[in-house]
Design a protein around this motif. Structure first.
Motif, PDB file in Angstrom:
ATOM      1  N   THR A 132       6.354 152.042 -40.714  1.00  0.00           N
ATOM      2  CA  THR A 132       5.418 152.275 -39.609  1.00  0.00           C
ATOM      3  C   THR A 132       5.105 150.937 -38.942  1.00  0.00           C
ATOM      4  N   LYS A 133       4.434 150.977 -37.834  1.00  0.00           N
ATOM      5  CA  LYS A 133       4.125 149.737 -37.109  1.00  0.00           C
ATOM      6  C   LYS A 133       2.648 149.415 -37.215  1.00  0.00           C
ATOM      7  N   ALA A 134       2.383 148.113 -37.335  1.00  0.00           N
ATOM      8  CA  ALA A 134       0.992 147.656 -37.422  1.00  0.00           C
ATOM      9  C   ALA A 134       0.794 146.492 -36.454  1.00  0.00           C
ATOM     10  N   LEU A 163      -4.890 150.458 -43.589  1.00  0.00           N
ATOM     11  CA  LEU A 163      -5.752 149.316 -43.300  1.00  0.00           C
ATOM     12  C   LEU A 163      -5.497 148.195 -44.317  1.00  0.00           C
ATOM     13  N   THR A 164      -5.467 148.556 -45.596  1.00  0.00           N
ATOM     14  CA  THR A 164      -5.201 147.556 -46.644  1.00  0.00           C
ATOM     15  C   THR A 164      -3.837 146.916 -46.438  1.00  0.00           C
ATOM     16  N   ASN A 165      -2.849 147.732 -46.095  1.00  0.00           N
ATOM     17  CA  ASN A 165      -1.500 147.216 -45.891  1.00  0.00           C
ATOM     18  C   ASN A 165      -1.456 146.244 -44.710  1.00  0.00           C
ATOM     19  N   ALA A 166      -2.160 146.572 -43.638  1.00  0.00           N
ATOM     20  CA  ALA A 166      -2.166 145.708 -42.445  1.00  0.00           C
ATOM     21  C   ALA A 166      -2.847 144.376 -42.733  1.00  0.00           C
ATOM     22  N   THR A 169      -0.652 142.175 -44.875  1.00  0.00           N
ATOM     23  CA  THR A 169       0.436 141.617 -44.064  1.00  0.00           C
ATOM     24  C   THR A 169      -0.087 140.472 -43.206  1.00  0.00           C
ATOM     25  N   LEU A 170      -1.310 140.604 -42.682  1.00  0.00           N
ATOM     26  CA  LEU A 170      -1.936 139.528 -41.904  1.00  0.00           C
ATOM     27  C   LEU A 170      -2.109 138.274 -42.762  1.00  0.00           C
ATOM     28  N   LEU A 171      -2.530 138.451 -44.008  1.00  0.00           N
ATOM     29  CA  LEU A 171      -2.741 137.308 -44.905  1.00  0.00           C
ATOM     30  C   LEU A 171      -1.431 136.595 -45.236  1.00  0.00           C
ATOM     31  N   ASP A 172      -0.302 137.319 -45.132  1.00  0.00           N
ATOM     32  CA  ASP A 172       0.994 136.678 -45.383  1.00  0.00           C
ATOM     33  C   ASP A 172       1.355 135.677 -44.302  1.00  0.00           C
ATOM     34  N   TYR A 228      -9.940 141.847 -35.202  1.00  0.00           N
ATOM     35  CA  TYR A 228      -9.041 142.474 -34.236  1.00  0.00           C
ATOM     36  C   TYR A 228      -7.943 143.276 -34.931  1.00  0.00           C
ATOM     37  N   THR A 229      -7.498 142.825 -36.081  1.00  0.00           N
ATOM     38  CA  THR A 229      -6.481 143.584 -36.815  1.00  0.00           C
ATOM     39  C   THR A 229      -7.070 144.877 -37.359  1.00  0.00           C
ATOM     40  N   ALA A 230      -8.281 144.807 -37.928  1.00  0.00           N
ATOM     41  CA  ALA A 230      -8.898 145.997 -38.528  1.00  0.00           C
ATOM     42  C   ALA A 230      -9.304 147.011 -37.481  1.00  0.00           C
ATOM     43  N   THR A 231      -9.820 146.543 -36.331  1.00  0.00           N
ATOM     44  CA  THR A 231     -10.303 147.473 -35.305  1.00  0.00           C
ATOM     45  C   THR A 231      -9.167 148.090 -34.488  1.00  0.00           C
TER      46      THR A 231
END
Length: 269
Positions: A132-134, A163-166, A169-172, A228-231
């Protein structure tokens, strides 16, 4: 008297002669039986017999020299024992042939088993994980040194906790495809938990998230990346930050502290 004695002697001699003649005739008639009975009584004490015959030699050197050939005739006992040895040898030969055949067959069985295992290995393929896309929020610094927000889209594994997956991925951080992008979230930061209630996403980070060590703008950009990633998800309107499971009023050092005591939304940036 003398005449009578001679007559008696003549009669006795005639009787003895008749008896001897009868024995000779009896022997010739029954000599085969007598020989067999004699062999049974005496027993076979020797296993070999030597037949001595005078023969003429084919070579000129041996003609008329009176030499004799000795012919060895094996006895019955030796013949039987020889036959037994041959049988044993045959058995050993048969057993060795059987062993060779088994050894020849075993590699074929091993090759068959290995081929079967290889086929099983080839046929088992890993299942394709759905994707899927995030949308993730990174930043870049312009020529004036100002931190600018930049949204990117990444393909991630589809899970039951998007949400957890996104956020993970942001933290990576950005990869090579995210040109000119960077992240101001401190390296080593881990997401310890995530939940959404009444439009507020409560995100629990490890203590690495608390200290940025650059300046106030970098702290704000760090918070902005997460918000911004979570919202991007319709169920999230704002984000409440936790550090190691605790809700704190400020994050940062004593010289530079940023308020995190209440939820952040996009309107705060």
């Amino acid at each position: 008297m003398g005449g009578k004695n001679k007559q008696k002697t003549g009669l006795l001699l005639a009787c003895w002669l008749l008896l001897a003649l009868g024995l000779v005739i009896f022997y010739f008639i029954n000599r085969e039986k007598i020989h067999k009975n004699f062999d049974r009584v005496t027993g076979k004490t020797s296993t070999t017999s030597v037949a001595v015959e005078s023969t003429e030699k084919k070579s000129d050197s041996n003609k008329g020299n009176g030499l004799i050939d000795l012919e060895y005739v094996p006895g019955e006992a030796e013949t039987e024992s020889t036959t037994e040895v041959i049988d044993v040898n045959n058995v050993e030969q048969e057993s060795s042939v059987t062993k060779i055949e088994v050894e020849k067959q075993n590699p074929q069985k091993e090759e068959t088993v290995s081929k079967t295992e290889d086929k099983k290995t080839e046929t088992v393929k890993p299942k394709d994980v759905p994707k899927t896309k995030a949308k993730l929020c990174f930043v870049y610094v312009d020529s004036d040194g100002k931190v600018i927000r930049k949204m990117t889209t990444k393909e991630v594994d589809k899970t039951n906790a998007p949400l957890t997956n996104a956020i993970k991925t942001l933290l990576d951080g950005p990869d090579s495809s995210d040109k000119e992008c960077m992240t101001l979230i401190p390296a080593g930061t881990r997401l310890l938990g995530a939940s959404v209630k009444n439009g507020i996403a409560t995100l629990n980070f490890s203590d690495e998230f608390e200290f940025n060590g650059i300046n106030a703008d970098s702290y704000r950009a760090q918070l902005m990346q997460v918000v911004y990633t979570a919202t991007e998800f319709a169920t999230v309107e704002s984000v409440q930050f936790l550090i190691e499971g605790q809700r704190k009023d400020y994050m940062g050092s004593e010289e530079l502290q940023i308020w995190i005591g209440s939820p952040y939304s996009r309107s705060n940036f």
